[in-house]
Design an enzyme around this catalytic site. Sequence first.
Site, PDB file in Angstrom:
ATOM      1  N   HIS A 276       0.816  -1.216   0.000  1.00  0.00           N
ATOM      2  CA  HIS A 276       0.000   0.000   0.000  1.00  0.00           C
ATOM      3  C   HIS A 276       0.853   1.271   0.000  1.00  0.00           C
ATOM      4  O   HIS A 276       0.398   2.341  -0.419  1.00  0.00           O
ATOM      5  CB  HIS A 276      -0.921   0.004   1.225  1.00  0.00           C
ATOM      6  CG  HIS A 276      -2.236   0.664   0.981  1.00  0.00           C
ATOM      7  ND1 HIS A 276      -2.383   1.782   0.178  1.00  0.00           N
ATOM      8  CD2 HIS A 276      -3.486   0.379   1.435  1.00  0.00           C
ATOM      9  CE1 HIS A 276      -3.651   2.145   0.155  1.00  0.00           C
ATOM     10  NE2 HIS A 276      -4.339   1.314   0.901  1.00  0.00           N
ATOM     11  N   SER A 277       2.096   1.185   0.456  1.00  0.00           N
ATOM     12  CA  SER A 277       2.939   2.374   0.437  1.00  0.00           C
ATOM     13  C   SER A 277       3.293   2.798  -0.988  1.00  0.00           C
ATOM     14  O   SER A 277       3.700   3.939  -1.216  1.00  0.00           O
ATOM     15  CB  SER A 277       4.225   2.136   1.243  1.00  0.00           C
ATOM     16  OG  SER A 277       4.977   1.080   0.686  1.00  0.00           O
TER      17      SER A 277
END
Length: 472
Positions: free
Chosen positions: A151-152
């Site tokens: 998700h980063s």
Amino acid sequence: MTENGQMWDLAATWGAEDRMNETEALMWRSENHPRLSSTICSLLILDRAPDWDRFMAANEWATELVPRCRQRVMDPLLPVGPPAWVPDEGFQLDYHVRRTHLPGDGSMAQLLEFAQTQALAPFDRTRPLWEGTLVEGLEGGRAAYLLKLHHSLTDGLGGIQLMSLVQSRTREHTPDKPSAPPRDAGYPSDPWELTATVMGEQVRRIPGVAARAVTGGARMLTGRSSALGEAVRYGSSLRRTLAAPPARSSPLLGDRRGSTWRFQVMECELADLKAAAKLARGSLNDAYVAALLGGLRRYHERHGVAIDDLSTVMPVSMRKTDDPMGGNKFAGAYFAAPIGIEDPVERIAVLRGIVLTLRVEPALDTLSVVAPLLNRVPSKIGQIAFDLVGSAAELSASNVPGVPYPVYMAGARVERVFPFGPLPGVAVMAAMISHNGTCCIGLNIDGDAVEDLDVFMECMQEGLVEVTSVVA
């Protein structure tokens, strides 16, 4: 320029920032897989298996065109600022792109079981944070592509942007694809250099920050600023957004451990869901959430449990039209969802009012405000904060617009795109992508919170039909 050419030019600018933002850094540093996982997945159903050599060549080209695909994370030695994205000098495409064949009949159930198993495997944090697997042997001669991202790297909308930009609008091979433009090589050479650079940047900011603080304080004292009133309004909004939604916890969904992921899918015609939304004067997202709530209400009724509201979180995009593509730009809006309203049209209308109110809250993007503070303390504190925030909701529902036209991967047409998010303390993580006229809904269900999965999915399907049939 062709449509493909225009998209590919944009793809070269995707994820161009050389540092994580504070929210991305918090997701990176606070991750505790699998309960506090930051893994997101997309499962693409293809009408046929693409030629493997052509497929690998397409991936080779795409990873060269989009620099982020060949970059890894470099953390500073001290938590003085966000990590940097730097080239992975040992990048190996065959590590990130794999191939497998489903045994047996190649059913969707088998494919989902494979996908959930792959999603639960943590990333190698020393490599670029993505993996793709071509899955052959599906029934009807079809294939699938499972794309797994951290998700980063990006939020849901950024991920769809990326996929749509590197996919083709035609089945035929395009011989003259653009090459990656030259880029500066100004990356930090090691964590020491990154630490020194970040600290130097912060020292240079101090005079400007101090000057703005003095100017703002003077204006407040002389009555020539609305800052005090804005601060009061923001504080009131902060209390509303941080307070737990006024919903009683569901007695059926309490055992949320986040360690057992169960992937399931649903779909409906985009036109049908839009028509239901229009009838209730709501949005597509309102109709989608109303369908989820209808299914969850039926599930509670099957177990003899009456429930009026369900604690829910909904990601709200904070992107502006001039924002660069990629990255993470979202905020989580918590609310008590009206699960007890039986009439689907009324449920959509009530949701419309709730969502409109949430979107104008000044403190909606609180995470971006507190993230810098949490990033400067031990990661364990960030994990505790994330756990508290995530466990405040029992349902998470996101909706990302996909492409409205056919797209292809190495000659194979993409028929469906099912998204799956992690389980950050919720019992059900639901995500929807509208792909070429079809709403593709992916459900990640906590296997400890929902033990009778077949019954649960029967109820969820009934909830979807309930909403899409209101205009029939």
